[in-house]
Write a protein that holds these residues in place. Structure first.
Motif, short mmCIF file in Angstrom:
data_model
loop_
_atom_site.label_atom_id
_atom_site.label_comp_id
_atom_site.label_asym_id
_atom_site.label_seq_id
_atom_site.Cartn_x
_atom_site.Cartn_y
_atom_site.Cartn_z
N LEU A 23 0.82 -13.36 21.30
CA LEU A 23 -0.50 -13.89 21.66
C LEU A 23 -1.33 -12.82 22.35
O LEU A 23 -2.54 -12.72 22.12
CB LEU A 23 -0.33 -15.12 22.55
CG LEU A 23 -1.54 -16.01 22.73
CD1 LEU A 23 -2.03 -16.52 21.38
CD2 LEU A 23 -1.20 -17.18 23.63
N LEU A 24 -0.70 -12.01 23.15
CA LEU A 24 -1.41 -10.91 23.83
C LEU A 24 -1.93 -9.90 22.81
O LEU A 24 -3.08 -9.44 22.91
CB LEU A 24 -0.47 -10.22 24.83
CG LEU A 24 -1.11 -9.20 25.76
CD1 LEU A 24 -2.17 -9.85 26.63
CD2 LEU A 24 -0.04 -8.55 26.62
N HIS A 25 -1.14 -9.60 21.78
CA HIS A 25 -1.60 -8.69 20.72
C HIS A 25 -2.76 -9.32 19.95
O HIS A 25 -3.73 -8.64 19.62
CB HIS A 25 -0.46 -8.35 19.76
CG HIS A 25 0.60 -7.47 20.36
ND1 HIS A 25 0.34 -6.22 20.86
CD2 HIS A 25 1.93 -7.69 20.54
CE1 HIS A 25 1.45 -5.69 21.33
NE2 HIS A 25 2.43 -6.55 21.14
N ASP A 26 -2.67 -10.63 19.67
CA ASP A 26 -3.77 -11.32 18.99
C ASP A 26 -5.04 -11.27 19.83
O ASP A 26 -6.14 -11.05 19.31
CB ASP A 26 -3.40 -12.77 18.69
CG ASP A 26 -2.37 -12.91 17.58
OD1 ASP A 26 -2.02 -11.88 16.95
OD2 ASP A 26 -1.92 -14.05 17.33
N LEU A 27 -4.90 -11.48 21.13
CA LEU A 27 -6.07 -11.44 22.00
C LEU A 27 -6.67 -10.04 22.07
O LEU A 27 -7.90 -9.89 22.15
CB LEU A 27 -5.70 -11.92 23.41
CG LEU A 27 -5.45 -13.42 23.55
CD1 LEU A 27 -4.93 -13.75 24.94
CD2 LEU A 27 -6.71 -14.20 23.26
N ALA A 28 -5.83 -9.01 22.04
CA ALA A 28 -6.34 -7.64 22.02
C ALA A 28 -7.14 -7.39 20.75
O ALA A 28 -8.22 -6.79 20.78
CB ALA A 28 -5.19 -6.64 22.15
N ARG A 29 -6.61 -7.87 19.60
CA ARG A 29 -7.35 -7.73 18.34
C ARG A 29 -8.65 -8.53 18.38
O ARG A 29 -9.69 -8.06 17.92
CB ARG A 29 -6.49 -8.20 17.16
CG ARG A 29 -5.59 -7.11 16.65
CD ARG A 29 -4.86 -7.55 15.39
NE ARG A 29 -3.44 -7.49 15.73
CZ ARG A 29 -2.57 -8.47 15.62
NH1 ARG A 29 -2.90 -9.60 15.10
NH2 ARG A 29 -1.33 -8.30 15.99
N ASP A 30 -8.58 -9.74 18.93
CA ASP A 30 -9.79 -10.56 19.05
C ASP A 30 -10.83 -9.86 19.92
O ASP A 30 -12.02 -9.88 19.60
CB ASP A 30 -9.46 -11.92 19.66
CG ASP A 30 -8.86 -12.88 18.66
OD1 ASP A 30 -8.78 -12.52 17.46
OD2 ASP A 30 -8.48 -14.00 19.07
N THR A 31 -10.40 -9.25 21.00
CA THR A 31 -11.33 -8.56 21.88
C THR A 31 -12.00 -7.40 21.15
O THR A 31 -13.22 -7.23 21.24
CB THR A 31 -10.59 -8.03 23.14
OG1 THR A 31 -9.98 -9.15 23.80
CG2 THR A 31 -11.53 -7.34 24.09
#
Length: 191
Positions: A54-62
């Motif tokens: 989820l942290l990697h997904d949020l980094a991509r989203d950012t």
């Protein structure tokens, strides 16, 4: 027919049966506790893995969101230039820019798409229950709700862009823009 006789064994005391029952009970109970601890340990590992994903997904989203913002700012700047040129008294001098901005604006892809693979796994597998801290679970649910609302807004934006593209197509002839691009030749700065 032959009858087999079982040898007689000495009769056991009741304490012997009690100890057998106690040992069996103890083995089953301890096995249950060990299995329960192992399950908690594995769920803890799964929780960590989901949080990392989820942290990697949020980094991509950012990163995608920041790119979308910069493209939107660029598109807004071009829209202001288009409006300024369109309403200027000497707009005939800037027809090339007018055509360029009018045809370019609806083509710019500024739509943000969130990375939702981990979120879908959490929801579909019921793994959201693995998250022990309620504040974090609530934040994840709130983020998911915001992304779903954004997806609805994205649909409206895409529909608006298509309508704008059709309207621009009726006003500005694409062949004129093509002729302007062809007339610049290989000079990429002019193009």
């Amino acid at each position: 027919m032959e009858v087999h006789h079982h040898p007689h064994t000495a009769r056991k005391k009741w304490t012997h049966y009690f100890w057998e029952f106690f040992m069996l009970f103890l083995a089953v109970t301890l096995g249950f506790f060990v299995e329960n601890q192992r399950e908690h340990y594995i769920e803890g590992l799964r929780e960590k893995k989901y949080m990392q994903n989820l942290l990697h997904d949020l980094a991509r989203d950012t990163a995608n969101y920041n790119l979308s913002i910069s493209l939107r700012i660029q598109r807004e700047r071009q829209a202001r230039q288009l409006i300024t040129i369109f309403y200027s008294p000497d707009r005939d001098k800037h027809l090339a820019d007018l055509y360029y901005f009018a045809r370019q604006l609806p083509r710019m892809n500024t739509v943000f798409y969130s990375t939702d693979a981990t979120m879908n796994q959490l929801k579909n597998s019921g793994a959201l229950r693995l998250i022990k801290k309620t504040e974090i679970a609530d934040s994840i649910v709130a983020y998911n709700a915001a992304m779903e609302a954004y997806a609805e807004n994205r649909k409206t934006e895409i529909e608006t862009r298509i309508a704008f593209r059709n309207a621009v197509g009726n006003i500005f002839d694409a062949s004129v823009l093509l002729a302007m691009i062809d007339s610049t030749g290989d000079d990429m700065d002019k193009t």
